[in-house]
Design an enzyme around this catalytic site. Structure first.
Site, PDB file in Angstrom:
ATOM      1  N   ARG A  24       0.831  -1.199   0.000  1.00  0.00           N
ATOM      2  CA  ARG A  24       0.000   0.000   0.000  1.00  0.00           C
ATOM      3  C   ARG A  24       0.871   1.258   0.000  1.00  0.00           C
ATOM      4  O   ARG A  24       0.985   1.960  -0.998  1.00  0.00           O
ATOM      5  CB  ARG A  24      -0.946  -0.008   1.209  1.00  0.00           C
ATOM      6  CG  ARG A  24      -2.105   0.995   1.098  1.00  0.00           C
ATOM      7  CD  ARG A  24      -1.772   2.407   1.539  1.00  0.00           C
ATOM      8  NE  ARG A  24      -1.311   2.511   2.904  1.00  0.00           N
ATOM      9  CZ  ARG A  24      -0.822   3.622   3.440  1.00  0.00           C
ATOM     10  NH1 ARG A  24      -0.720   4.726   2.707  1.00  0.00           N
ATOM     11  NH2 ARG A  24      -0.412   3.645   4.689  1.00  0.00           N
ATOM     12  N   ASP A  25       1.545   1.526   1.089  1.00  0.00           N
ATOM     13  CA  ASP A  25       2.354   2.740   1.205  1.00  0.00           C
ATOM     14  C   ASP A  25       3.509   2.730   0.214  1.00  0.00           C
ATOM     15  O   ASP A  25       3.914   3.774  -0.289  1.00  0.00           O
ATOM     16  CB  ASP A  25       2.874   2.853   2.643  1.00  0.00           C
ATOM     17  CG  ASP A  25       3.545   4.180   2.922  1.00  0.00           C
ATOM     18  OD1 ASP A  25       3.201   5.174   2.263  1.00  0.00           O
ATOM     19  OD2 ASP A  25       4.421   4.237   3.795  1.00  0.00           O
ATOM     20  N   HIS A 217       6.706   3.876  12.780  1.00  0.00           N
ATOM     21  CA  HIS A 217       6.804   3.887  11.322  1.00  0.00           C
ATOM     22  C   HIS A 217       7.897   4.892  10.950  1.00  0.00           C
ATOM     23  O   HIS A 217       7.655   6.106  10.925  1.00  0.00           O
ATOM     24  CB  HIS A 217       5.455   4.308  10.734  1.00  0.00           C
ATOM     25  CG  HIS A 217       5.371   4.255   9.252  1.00  0.00           C
ATOM     26  ND1 HIS A 217       4.450   3.486   8.581  1.00  0.00           N
ATOM     27  CD2 HIS A 217       6.081   4.878   8.278  1.00  0.00           C
ATOM     28  CE1 HIS A 217       4.589   3.641   7.273  1.00  0.00           C
ATOM     29  NE2 HIS A 217       5.583   4.491   7.068  1.00  0.00           N
ATOM     30  N   HIS A 219      11.012   6.471   8.531  1.00  0.00           N
ATOM     31  CA  HIS A 219      11.637   6.645   7.223  1.00  0.00           C
ATOM     32  C   HIS A 219      13.138   6.833   7.431  1.00  0.00           C
ATOM     33  O   HIS A 219      13.580   7.261   8.492  1.00  0.00           O
ATOM     34  CB  HIS A 219      11.026   7.839   6.492  1.00  0.00           C
ATOM     35  CG  HIS A 219       9.664   7.568   5.935  1.00  0.00           C
ATOM     36  ND1 HIS A 219       9.138   8.278   4.891  1.00  0.00           N
ATOM     37  CD2 HIS A 219       8.718   6.656   6.268  1.00  0.00           C
ATOM     38  CE1 HIS A 219       7.923   7.825   4.594  1.00  0.00           C
ATOM     39  NE2 HIS A 219       7.649   6.843   5.432  1.00  0.00           N
ATOM     40  N   CYS A 250       6.522   9.478   0.785  1.00  0.00           N
ATOM     41  CA  CYS A 250       5.296  10.218   1.060  1.00  0.00           C
ATOM     42  C   CYS A 250       5.110  11.263  -0.026  1.00  0.00           C
ATOM     43  O   CYS A 250       5.947  12.161  -0.155  1.00  0.00           O
ATOM     44  CB  CYS A 250       5.355  10.889   2.433  1.00  0.00           C
ATOM     45  SG  CYS A 250       3.877  11.881   2.772  1.00  0.00           S
ATOM     46  N   ASN A 259      10.489   4.022   3.175  1.00  0.00           N
ATOM     47  CA  ASN A 259      10.260   3.423   4.486  1.00  0.00           C
ATOM     48  C   ASN A 259      11.433   2.536   4.894  1.00  0.00           C
ATOM     49  O   ASN A 259      12.232   2.109   4.055  1.00  0.00           O
ATOM     50  CB  ASN A 259       8.997   2.554   4.432  1.00  0.00           C
ATOM     51  CG  ASN A 259       7.741   3.349   4.231  1.00  0.00           C
ATOM     52  OD1 ASN A 259       7.405   4.205   5.030  1.00  0.00           O
ATOM     53  ND2 ASN A 259       7.025   3.066   3.147  1.00  0.00           N
TER      54      ASN A 259
END
Length: 311
Positions: A24-25, A217, A219, A250, A259
């Site tokens: 997804r991300d 989460h 980065h 993002c 990520n």
């Protein structure tokens, strides 16, 4: 396959859950729109590697995220995976309607820790965005769904700079009180450091938030994602978001790099003797395969090292 030497640390959790966000991300930030069949195979391969939480897609308007416009087609292709949680992102009531129609059992909402990012990402003030999510979370709870709350910009904001830990902690408390089963702390532009992470987690405890409800989460913009994860583990966090092969960033924070790569996380965790249930070799092969589909190498250092050793 080469594996790290295991040296256990008794102060750390013995097992953690990886919340895999690559499908997804990760894929939503690719300039190339990946075919639905490839996405479905990616999710199946991730599950075969042992991942038990795989964020599948997002039920947002296709104009916002065209890379995930095929959510209705994709989810039926993966929803029968046994013993795998397949959360999806739902930004509003319409997104929740679409998810419920397909039998989704886990959903996530996306909030901001800062006014500037709420305006950029959601075109609303912070309070307006929380007000928008409240009925969505309430409905999801009424349907007995598991609800995750994402909170972006928890450590720094490109417009506002460092974000006060007390401000973040109060928003996490708000999301928990709203009904979120867990809240993921997003280091959206990758500026967190281990001390900052531990300060925020300590403040959350003071706010009465149990860390069993918290995920992290990170980065890797400044190469701190693993160090920050280790700091969170020292504080007792047992849910870590990561993306197979390091996919993702993002779209609303242009300085953000990918990520934390799931393989890089696994290498560290295996060295610490922390169980995840994930097979590093199978996951590495999956990320190599996906990189081939995207036509570029994986940014994960572990994927690069292990795949070169095998070739």
């Amino acid at each position: 396959m080469t594996l790290p030497m295991t040296v256990m640390d008794e102060g750390l959790p013995t097992r953690i859950r990886i919340h895999e966000v690559g499908a997804r991300d990760g894929l939503q930030n690719e300039s190339t729109i990946v075919p639905t069949e490839i996405k479905a195979e990616f999710i199946h391969r991730l599950a075969a590697a042992g991942l038990t939480t795989i964020e599948a897609t997002s039920f947002v308007h296709p104009d916002w995220v065209p890379q995930l416009a095929d959510a209705e087609r994709l989810f039926p292709m993966v929803r029968d995976l046994e013993s795998v949680r397949l959360p999806v992102l739902v930004p509003n009531d319409r997104g929740l309607d679409r998810a419920l129609a397909l039998g989704v059992r886990q959903v996530a909402v996306f909030a901001s820790a800062t006014e500037s990012f709420a305006k950029a990402n959601l075109n609303r003030t912070l309070d307006e965005s929380l007000a928008m999510f409240e009925p969505v979370v309430a409905r999801a709870r009424d349907e007995r769904l598991h609800v995750r709350g994402y909170l972006s910009m928890c450590f720094g904001d490109p417009w506002e700079g460092p974000v006060p830990v007390g401000q973040v902690a109060r928003l996490v408390r708000t999301l928990v009180d709203m009904g979120c089963d867990e809240v993921s702390l997003g280091d959206t532009i990758g500026v967190a450091t281990p001390g900052h992470v531990q300060s925020l987690l300590a403040t959350l405890i003071e706010e009465g938030v149990h860390l069993s409800k918290v995920g992290v989460h990170f980065h890797d913009t400044y190469g701190q994602a693993l160090a920050n994860t280790f700091a969170a583990l020292q504080h007792g966090v047992t849910t870590v978001d990561a993306s197979a092969g390091g996919l993702g960033g993002c779209p609303y924070a242009k300085s953000a790099t990918g990520n934390l790569a799931t393989e890089d996380l696994l290498w560290m965790l295996q060295g610490l003797g922390i169980d995840t249930g994930v097979d590093l070799g199978l996951l590495t092969a999956t990320s190599v395969w996906m990189a081939e589909q995207l036509g570029r190498p994986s940014p994960s250092r572990t994927v690069s090292a292990l795949s070169h050793k095998e070739s």
